[in-house]
Design a protein around this motif. Sequence first.
Motif, mmCIF file in Angstrom:
data_model
loop_
_atom_site.group_PDB
_atom_site.id
_atom_site.type_symbol
_atom_site.label_atom_id
_atom_site.label_comp_id
_atom_site.label_asym_id
_atom_site.label_seq_id
_atom_site.Cartn_x
_atom_site.Cartn_y
_atom_site.Cartn_z
ATOM 1 N N VAL A 7 -6.056 -0.913 -6.303
ATOM 2 C CA VAL A 7 -7.162 -0.471 -5.907
ATOM 3 C C VAL A 7 -6.954 0.875 -5.041
ATOM 4 O O VAL A 7 -5.988 1.204 -4.341
ATOM 5 C CB VAL A 7 -7.514 -1.266 -4.743
ATOM 6 C CG1 VAL A 7 -9.016 -0.659 -3.952
ATOM 7 C CG2 VAL A 7 -7.887 -2.895 -5.242
ATOM 8 N N ILE A 8 -7.433 1.885 -5.535
ATOM 9 C CA ILE A 8 -7.250 3.279 -5.379
ATOM 10 C C ILE A 8 -8.367 3.833 -4.312
ATOM 11 O O ILE A 8 -9.779 3.827 -4.788
ATOM 12 C CB ILE A 8 -7.009 4.282 -6.159
ATOM 13 C CG1 ILE A 8 -5.834 3.913 -6.789
ATOM 14 C CG2 ILE A 8 -7.072 5.758 -6.042
ATOM 15 C CD1 ILE A 8 -5.481 4.610 -8.262
ATOM 16 N N PHE A 9 -8.264 4.405 -2.975
ATOM 17 C CA PHE A 9 -9.188 5.136 -2.414
ATOM 18 C C PHE A 9 -8.844 6.406 -1.977
ATOM 19 O O PHE A 9 -7.511 6.799 -1.537
ATOM 20 C CB PHE A 9 -9.252 4.440 -0.902
ATOM 21 C CG PHE A 9 -10.388 5.171 -0.048
ATOM 22 C CD1 PHE A 9 -11.767 5.105 -0.348
ATOM 23 C CD2 PHE A 9 -9.889 6.024 1.095
ATOM 24 C CE1 PHE A 9 -12.409 5.820 0.607
ATOM 25 C CE2 PHE A 9 -10.764 6.663 1.986
ATOM 26 C CZ PHE A 9 -12.156 6.615 1.469
ATOM 27 N N GLU A 10 -9.431 7.329 -2.318
ATOM 28 C CA GLU A 10 -9.359 9.000 -2.261
ATOM 29 C C GLU A 10 -10.503 9.520 -1.426
ATOM 30 O O GLU A 10 -11.527 9.400 -1.662
ATOM 31 C CB GLU A 10 -9.442 9.577 -3.625
ATOM 32 C CG GLU A 10 -9.083 11.200 -3.626
ATOM 33 C CD GLU A 10 -7.808 11.630 -4.255
ATOM 34 O OE1 GLU A 10 -7.424 12.448 -3.665
ATOM 35 O OE2 GLU A 10 -7.445 10.827 -5.305
ATOM 36 N N VAL A 22 0.824 -1.139 0.228
ATOM 37 C CA VAL A 22 0.170 -0.079 -0.078
ATOM 38 C C VAL A 22 0.889 1.215 -0.060
ATOM 39 O O VAL A 22 1.794 1.351 0.866
ATOM 40 C CB VAL A 22 -0.919 0.143 1.206
ATOM 41 C CG1 VAL A 22 -1.654 1.234 1.135
ATOM 42 C CG2 VAL A 22 -1.837 -1.233 1.257
ATOM 43 N N ILE A 23 0.593 2.145 -1.017
ATOM 44 C CA ILE A 23 1.163 3.543 -0.902
ATOM 45 C C ILE A 23 0.337 4.334 -0.250
ATOM 46 O O ILE A 23 -1.094 4.754 -0.874
ATOM 47 C CB ILE A 23 1.473 3.968 -2.342
ATOM 48 C CG1 ILE A 23 2.440 3.012 -3.054
ATOM 49 C CG2 ILE A 23 2.265 5.404 -2.346
ATOM 50 C CD1 ILE A 23 2.852 3.216 -4.639
ATOM 51 N N PRO A 24 0.422 4.941 1.020
ATOM 52 C CA PRO A 24 -0.460 5.892 1.584
ATOM 53 C C PRO A 24 -0.360 7.352 0.952
ATOM 54 O O PRO A 24 0.554 7.655 0.332
ATOM 55 C CB PRO A 24 0.291 6.134 2.985
ATOM 56 C CG PRO A 24 1.476 5.082 3.157
ATOM 57 C CD PRO A 24 1.638 4.606 1.771
ATOM 58 N N ALA A 25 -1.573 7.869 1.090
ATOM 59 C CA ALA A 25 -1.693 9.399 0.635
ATOM 60 C C ALA A 25 -0.808 10.074 1.310
ATOM 61 O O ALA A 25 -0.353 9.883 2.559
ATOM 62 C CB ALA A 25 -2.998 9.812 1.170
ATOM 63 N N GLY A 26 -0.145 11.086 0.642
ATOM 64 C CA GLY A 26 0.923 11.950 1.236
ATOM 65 C C GLY A 26 2.312 11.591 0.796
ATOM 66 O O GLY A 26 3.389 12.061 0.827
#
Length: 120
Positions: free
Chosen positions: A114-117, A94-98
């Motif tokens: 799978v992307i969650f924004e 997982v690549i975290p936001a930021g």
Amino acid sequence: MSIQTIVDFSQAATAAERYSPAAEKILKGDPQQTVYNHYNSPCGQMNAGVWEGEVGQWKVNYTEHEYCEIVQGVSVLRDVDGNAKTLRAGDRFVIPAGFSGTWEVLETCRKIYVIFESKA
């Protein structure tokens, strides 16, 4: 909701979207990319599909959280301090936001994403 709403990536007839990173983000090569975005959630916060990238390196700045599974090829993800992680077929992460840094494709790469924004 019926079984027909299940999105089977192997059966999806999603059109390919071909693109390149913005010119000012490319650091080397000609990293042509293709995405097959098989699913978009009704709320607009999640999508999933298959991404393919050609050899090259570009700057990344994630505003979204992204789960990835590399299914083909080799890439190197680097943070802004130069710390690196080599990614190969079978790797899941997982690549975290930021997150900011670079993505470099060493061998043509294919990943499931799978992307969650988050909504602002």
